[in-house]
Structures are given as C-alpha cells and as structure tokens.
Scaffold this motif. Structure first.
Motif, mmCIF file in Angstrom:
data_model
loop_
_atom_site.group_PDB
_atom_site.id
_atom_site.type_symbol
_atom_site.label_atom_id
_atom_site.label_comp_id
_atom_site.label_asym_id
_atom_site.label_seq_id
_atom_site.Cartn_x
_atom_site.Cartn_y
_atom_site.Cartn_z
ATOM 1 N N GLN A 57 0.849 -1.226 0.079
ATOM 2 C CA GLN A 57 0.156 0.109 0.042
ATOM 3 C C GLN A 57 0.991 1.377 0.040
ATOM 4 N N ASP A 58 2.170 0.941 0.156
ATOM 5 C CA ASP A 58 2.948 2.107 0.221
ATOM 6 C C ASP A 58 3.945 2.451 -0.899
ATOM 7 N N TYR A 59 3.890 1.458 -1.870
ATOM 8 C CA TYR A 59 4.512 1.550 -3.124
ATOM 9 C C TYR A 59 4.118 3.090 -3.722
ATOM 10 N N LEU A 60 5.286 3.480 -4.184
ATOM 11 C CA LEU A 60 5.495 4.786 -4.746
ATOM 12 C C LEU A 60 5.277 4.919 -6.343
ATOM 13 N N TYR A 61 4.271 5.301 -6.601
ATOM 14 C CA TYR A 61 3.771 5.306 -8.107
ATOM 15 C C TYR A 61 3.948 6.655 -8.708
ATOM 16 N N GLY A 62 4.419 6.660 -9.963
ATOM 17 C CA GLY A 62 4.475 8.046 -10.837
ATOM 18 C C GLY A 62 5.707 8.944 -10.319
ATOM 19 N N VAL A 63 6.662 8.019 -9.857
ATOM 20 C CA VAL A 63 7.856 8.810 -9.325
ATOM 21 C C VAL A 63 8.506 9.146 -11.060
ATOM 22 N N LYS A 64 9.096 10.475 -11.157
ATOM 23 C CA LYS A 64 9.522 10.834 -12.396
ATOM 24 C C LYS A 64 11.244 11.169 -11.968
ATOM 25 N N THR A 72 7.928 -5.937 -8.701
ATOM 26 C CA THR A 72 8.112 -6.862 -7.901
ATOM 27 C C THR A 72 8.793 -8.301 -8.697
ATOM 28 N N GLU A 73 8.992 -8.266 -9.897
ATOM 29 C CA GLU A 73 9.533 -9.369 -10.827
ATOM 30 C C GLU A 73 10.978 -9.604 -10.336
ATOM 31 N N LYS A 74 11.176 -10.804 -9.898
ATOM 32 C CA LYS A 74 12.719 -11.190 -9.711
ATOM 33 C C LYS A 74 13.274 -11.580 -10.857
ATOM 34 N N LEU A 75 14.521 -10.991 -10.857
ATOM 35 C CA LEU A 75 15.463 -11.179 -12.033
ATOM 36 C C LEU A 75 16.713 -11.763 -11.351
ATOM 37 N N PHE A 96 16.685 -2.583 -10.794
ATOM 38 C CA PHE A 96 17.092 -1.425 -9.971
ATOM 39 C C PHE A 96 17.900 -0.695 -10.589
ATOM 40 N N LEU A 97 17.876 0.722 -10.259
ATOM 41 C CA LEU A 97 18.766 1.856 -10.628
ATOM 42 C C LEU A 97 19.514 2.318 -9.567
ATOM 43 N N SER A 98 20.678 2.545 -9.883
ATOM 44 C CA SER A 98 21.604 2.623 -8.454
ATOM 45 C C SER A 98 22.471 3.955 -8.866
ATOM 46 N N PRO A 99 21.900 5.070 -8.531
ATOM 47 C CA PRO A 99 23.004 6.359 -8.722
ATOM 48 C C PRO A 99 24.232 6.070 -7.539
ATOM 49 N N LYS A 123 12.728 3.065 -18.566
ATOM 50 C CA LYS A 123 12.395 2.657 -19.730
ATOM 51 C C LYS A 123 13.689 2.500 -20.831
ATOM 52 N N SER A 124 14.523 3.539 -20.770
ATOM 53 C CA SER A 124 15.619 3.500 -21.803
ATOM 54 C C SER A 124 16.499 2.148 -21.165
ATOM 55 N N ALA A 125 16.920 2.180 -20.009
ATOM 56 C CA ALA A 125 17.940 1.144 -19.627
ATOM 57 C C ALA A 125 17.478 -0.444 -19.908
ATOM 58 N N PHE A 126 16.037 -0.399 -19.754
ATOM 59 C CA PHE A 126 15.643 -1.819 -19.818
ATOM 60 C C PHE A 126 14.748 -2.165 -20.855
ATOM 61 N N ASN A 127 14.555 -1.237 -21.916
ATOM 62 C CA ASN A 127 13.518 -1.374 -23.079
ATOM 63 C C ASN A 127 12.044 -1.650 -22.561
ATOM 64 N N GLN A 128 11.686 -1.018 -21.872
ATOM 65 C CA GLN A 128 10.247 -1.112 -21.164
ATOM 66 C C GLN A 128 9.297 0.183 -21.619
ATOM 67 N N GLN A 129 8.137 -0.252 -21.696
ATOM 68 C CA GLN A 129 7.305 0.980 -22.090
ATOM 69 C C GLN A 129 6.568 1.582 -20.906
ATOM 70 N N LYS A 130 6.717 0.938 -19.911
ATOM 71 C CA LYS A 130 6.113 1.461 -18.445
ATOM 72 C C LYS A 130 7.006 1.335 -17.435
ATOM 73 N N THR A 131 7.264 2.253 -16.405
ATOM 74 C CA THR A 131 8.020 2.282 -15.326
ATOM 75 C C THR A 131 7.153 1.912 -14.230
ATOM 76 N N PRO A 132 7.646 0.512 -13.470
ATOM 77 C CA PRO A 132 6.935 0.141 -12.274
ATOM 78 C C PRO A 132 6.779 0.940 -11.238
ATOM 79 N N PRO A 133 6.111 0.722 -9.943
ATOM 80 C CA PRO A 133 6.291 1.742 -9.019
ATOM 81 C C PRO A 133 7.649 1.155 -8.262
ATOM 82 N N ILE A 134 8.039 2.346 -7.597
ATOM 83 C CA ILE A 134 9.305 1.891 -6.676
ATOM 84 C C ILE A 134 8.851 1.213 -5.526
#
Length: 224
Positions: free
Chosen positions: A77-84, A118-121, A135-138, A185-196
């Motif tokens: 319930q606390d997933y972060l949606y729409g983070v730009k 939540t997909e495990k790779l 994940f993205l890691s600055p 989207k660019s790094a993983f060739n995805q159309q949509k960014t999942p919630p954090i």
C-alpha cells in the motif's frame, strides 16, 4: 517513514513530493536503533559500517574492506507510483582508494538503490540466489565518468549503475537530481516504469584500501 514534510527553502512544489526519507535532525550517536525502528534491514556487514548520526547527516564508514547495505522495503500500500525523479542530498568525506569501475573494481563510497516492481530477475549466482527486482543505482565516484551508465558483475539483467558525481569532492554536500522514469524505460527497454517498491543505500570498499567515509542527508521522491 511517513513524513512528507517539505523543508523550508526547497524550490519544488509540495504537491510534487511523493515521499521524503529524511536523515537530518537527529542527535549525534549510533543510528542502528533508529534505522531499525524505521524498518530498515541490515544486509552483509551493514552494522560494521558504524552507521551513526553526525553533523546533521547519517554517516557510514569503514577502515577495512567491507560491504554493507541498508534496505527499506515498502508495504504494497506504500509503493511509490508516478515517480519521475529523486533528489538525493549526500556526499563523501573519504573515497576508497583503488575503486575503478572501468577496470572492474566496482566499489563505491556510497550508492543509492531504487527497486522497481516485484518481478525477480537473476543475480547471476547459481540456484537463483539473490534474485532481485529491476533497480537503478546512482553512486558517487572519483575516477568514474559522470553521467555514464555502468553494468556490474552481478544483476546484469536487472541492475544499472550511474555515476552522478565524479572527481575528488571530499567533504562537499552534493545535491543530485536523478531522473528515473525515462531512464528506467531506456535502460531496460520497457514501455512503462513500475512503482518503486524498495529503497536502499550502501557502501562497498571491496578490493580497495578500505578506508572510506560518506554521508546521506535526505532523499525526496518527486512526481515532476
């Protein structure tokens, strides 16, 4: 951490703030109990990094080769949606000598990890050990190229690392504005960014001289 308070002096609109994780305003001393109360999990040798509050920041340091990660998994319930983008206020007091991603020494004085969905790779380890979501890691580097995307030895399918500050900036407070939506989207060739779904910060001084100190003050998740 439920605080969404926006400190005085920031330039973004409050209605763009999705969540703030704030390490400032604490009394100097060990941060272990506070981190545990906030729900952080300690992985690898995290406690050995002597997490503590000092100079209005959370500081992690080591004198030896060490690796530790502090992770916060969000309830569904606390997933972060729409983070730009995320804004990180942090810095390095001492860099681990010998860290060099170009030559395969993938060590960092401090890095943030943002997990998506939540997909495990696969981690690349046998038997599915340590599989993890995208994940993205600055991270802050010294020799690494600022703005460059790196791929580590593990999590090559789902993990991407980005040097966001380079050169010797010892003792400076660095404010990083890290775009996540288009970058994902660019790094993983995805159309949509999942919630954090999780946040972490870490230090890894493996294969270096070991001695390093870094700090983090705040991370703000923004919708614009």
């Amino acid at each position: 951490m439920q605080s969404l308070a926006v400190p005085a002096g920031v330039t973004y609109a409050a209605d763009h703030v999705i969540r703030v994780i704030d390490f400032t305003g604490q009394d100097d001393g060990s941060a272990v109990a506070w981190l545990e109360q906030q729900g952080f999990e300690f992985e690898l040798n995290a406690k050995g990094l002597n997490p503590r509050f000092e100079n209005d920041a959370l500081v992690i340091s080591t004198r030896t080769e060490a690796a530790g990660l502090f992770g916060l998994r969000f309830a569904q319930q606390d997933y972060l949606y729409g983070v730009k983008r995320v804004e990180i206020v942090w810095g390095v007091n001492r860099y681990p000598e010998g860290a060099d991603w170009r030559n395969g020494v993938n060590s960092v004085p401090i890095a943030v990890m943002l997990s998506f969905g939540t997909e495990k790779l696969s981690s690349g380890l046998p038997l599915g050990i340590k599989s993890a979501p995208y994940f993205l890691s600055p991270f802050i580097g010294k020799k690494e190229e600022q703005g460059k995307m790196y791929i580590g030895k593990l999590w090559q399918e789902g993990g991407r690392y980005f040097c966001v500050a380079s050169g010797d900036q010892s003792g400076k407070i660095i404010t990083t504005d890290f775009e996540v939506d288009q970058r994902f989207k660019s790094a993983f060739n995805q159309q949509k960014t999942p919630p954090i779904t999780a946040f972490a910060f870490q230090k890894n001084t493996s294969n270096t001289n070991g001695a390093s100190e870094a700090f983090i003050k705040k991370i703000t998740f923004l919708s614009e």
